[in-house]
Design a protein around this motif. Structure first.
Motif, PDB file in Angstrom:
ATOM      1  N   GLU A  71     -15.428   8.698   9.834  1.00  0.00           N
ATOM      2  CA  GLU A  71     -14.261   8.653  10.708  1.00  0.00           C
ATOM      3  C   GLU A  71     -13.359   7.541  10.166  1.00  0.00           C
ATOM      4  O   GLU A  71     -13.275   6.448  10.720  1.00  0.00           O
ATOM      5  CB  GLU A  71     -14.684   8.384  12.148  1.00  0.00           C
ATOM      6  N   GLU A  73     -10.129   7.126   9.865  1.00  0.00           N
ATOM      7  CA  GLU A  73      -8.948   6.631  10.588  1.00  0.00           C
ATOM      8  C   GLU A  73      -9.322   5.439  11.466  1.00  0.00           C
ATOM      9  O   GLU A  73      -8.658   4.406  11.483  1.00  0.00           O
ATOM     10  CB  GLU A  73      -8.335   7.728  11.470  1.00  0.00           C
ATOM     11  N   LYS A  74     -10.418   5.613  12.207  1.00  0.00           N
ATOM     12  CA  LYS A  74     -10.872   4.534  13.089  1.00  0.00           C
ATOM     13  C   LYS A  74     -11.424   3.358  12.284  1.00  0.00           C
ATOM     14  O   LYS A  74     -11.271   2.210  12.680  1.00  0.00           O
ATOM     15  CB  LYS A  74     -11.921   5.058  14.061  1.00  0.00           C
ATOM     16  N   ALA A  76     -10.336   2.364   9.384  1.00  0.00           N
ATOM     17  CA  ALA A  76      -9.170   1.619   8.895  1.00  0.00           C
ATOM     18  C   ALA A  76      -8.618   0.702   9.982  1.00  0.00           C
ATOM     19  O   ALA A  76      -8.227  -0.439   9.710  1.00  0.00           O
ATOM     20  CB  ALA A  76      -8.091   2.581   8.412  1.00  0.00           C
ATOM     21  N   GLU A  77      -8.605   1.188  11.203  1.00  0.00           N
ATOM     22  CA  GLU A  77      -8.116   0.381  12.329  1.00  0.00           C
ATOM     23  C   GLU A  77      -8.950  -0.885  12.521  1.00  0.00           C
ATOM     24  O   GLU A  77      -8.408  -1.974  12.677  1.00  0.00           O
ATOM     25  CB  GLU A  77      -8.167   1.243  13.594  1.00  0.00           C
ATOM     26  N   SER A 101     -10.524   3.735   3.229  1.00  0.00           N
ATOM     27  CA  SER A 101     -10.064   4.275   4.507  1.00  0.00           C
ATOM     28  C   SER A 101      -8.537   4.283   4.585  1.00  0.00           C
ATOM     29  O   SER A 101      -7.954   5.194   5.172  1.00  0.00           O
ATOM     30  CB  SER A 101     -10.689   3.508   5.681  1.00  0.00           C
ATOM     31  N   LEU A 102      -7.883   3.297   3.980  1.00  0.00           N
ATOM     32  CA  LEU A 102      -6.417   3.299   3.952  1.00  0.00           C
ATOM     33  C   LEU A 102      -5.879   4.457   3.116  1.00  0.00           C
ATOM     34  O   LEU A 102      -4.891   5.104   3.490  1.00  0.00           O
ATOM     35  CB  LEU A 102      -5.893   1.975   3.405  1.00  0.00           C
ATOM     36  N   PHE A 104      -7.307   7.257   2.689  1.00  0.00           N
ATOM     37  CA  PHE A 104      -7.570   8.480   3.443  1.00  0.00           C
ATOM     38  C   PHE A 104      -6.462   8.767   4.452  1.00  0.00           C
ATOM     39  O   PHE A 104      -6.091   9.915   4.660  1.00  0.00           O
ATOM     40  CB  PHE A 104      -8.919   8.394   4.149  1.00  0.00           C
ATOM     41  N   ILE A 105      -5.927   7.720   5.073  1.00  0.00           N
ATOM     42  CA  ILE A 105      -4.879   7.936   6.075  1.00  0.00           C
ATOM     43  C   ILE A 105      -3.482   7.909   5.454  1.00  0.00           C
ATOM     44  O   ILE A 105      -2.483   7.965   6.166  1.00  0.00           O
ATOM     45  CB  ILE A 105      -4.984   6.929   7.242  1.00  0.00           C
ATOM     46  N   GLN A 107      -2.005   5.491   3.394  1.00  0.00           N
ATOM     47  CA  GLN A 107      -1.371   4.198   3.130  1.00  0.00           C
ATOM     48  C   GLN A 107      -1.800   3.690   1.754  1.00  0.00           C
ATOM     49  O   GLN A 107      -2.518   2.710   1.623  1.00  0.00           O
ATOM     50  CB  GLN A 107      -1.733   3.200   4.236  1.00  0.00           C
TER      51      GLN A 107
END
Length: 132
Positions: A71, A73-74, A76-77, A101-102, A104-105, A107
């Protein structure tokens, strides 16, 4: 003749008891699960963080949980929260996981910036090892 009867009884006993322990294990497992409740650790950690508790260890655990459960997105947060607190003492794998993770979203620029910081950090580590 007695030997054959003894052999037959022994074989029947072995094969009839072979399945018995498996059934009792399932019974014990079912009874144990009735006594204990499942706790979602990630959600518990998130509630703790929402109440205002912030620590490097907490953000590492939440980010890792989401990262390894794909997961991103979460993840990365929470890695963003982690890097906002402290970037000097973090292990190199957190830089890599945060950058992954960045990416992936979407960025990519920020991910490349994090990877550049990782390169700089690894150069500093290599210099200190060479000086010793």
């Amino acid at each position: 003749m007695k030997n054959y009867i003894f052999l037959y009884i022994t074989l029947v006993a072995i094969f009839s008891f072979k399945g018995y322990p498996q059934n009792s294990k399932f019974y014990v497992t079912d009874k144990i699960s009735d006594k204990y409740a499942y706790v979602d650790v990630i959600k518990t950690y998130e509630r703790v963080a929402e109440k205002g508790y912030k620590s490097v260890d907490l953000f590492k655990k939440i980010g890792d949980s989401y990262f390894f459960n794909t997961e991103l997105e979460k993840a990365a947060e929470w890695y963003c929260e982690l890097f906002a607190m402290n970037t000097n003492d973090l292990e190199p794998e957190y830089y890599h996981q945060y950058a992954t993770s960045l990416k992936f979203i979407g960025q990519h620029d920020k991910a490349n910036e994090i990877l550049e910081k990782l390169k700089q950090k690894s150069k500093v580590i290599a210099k200190t090892k060479n000086q010793k």
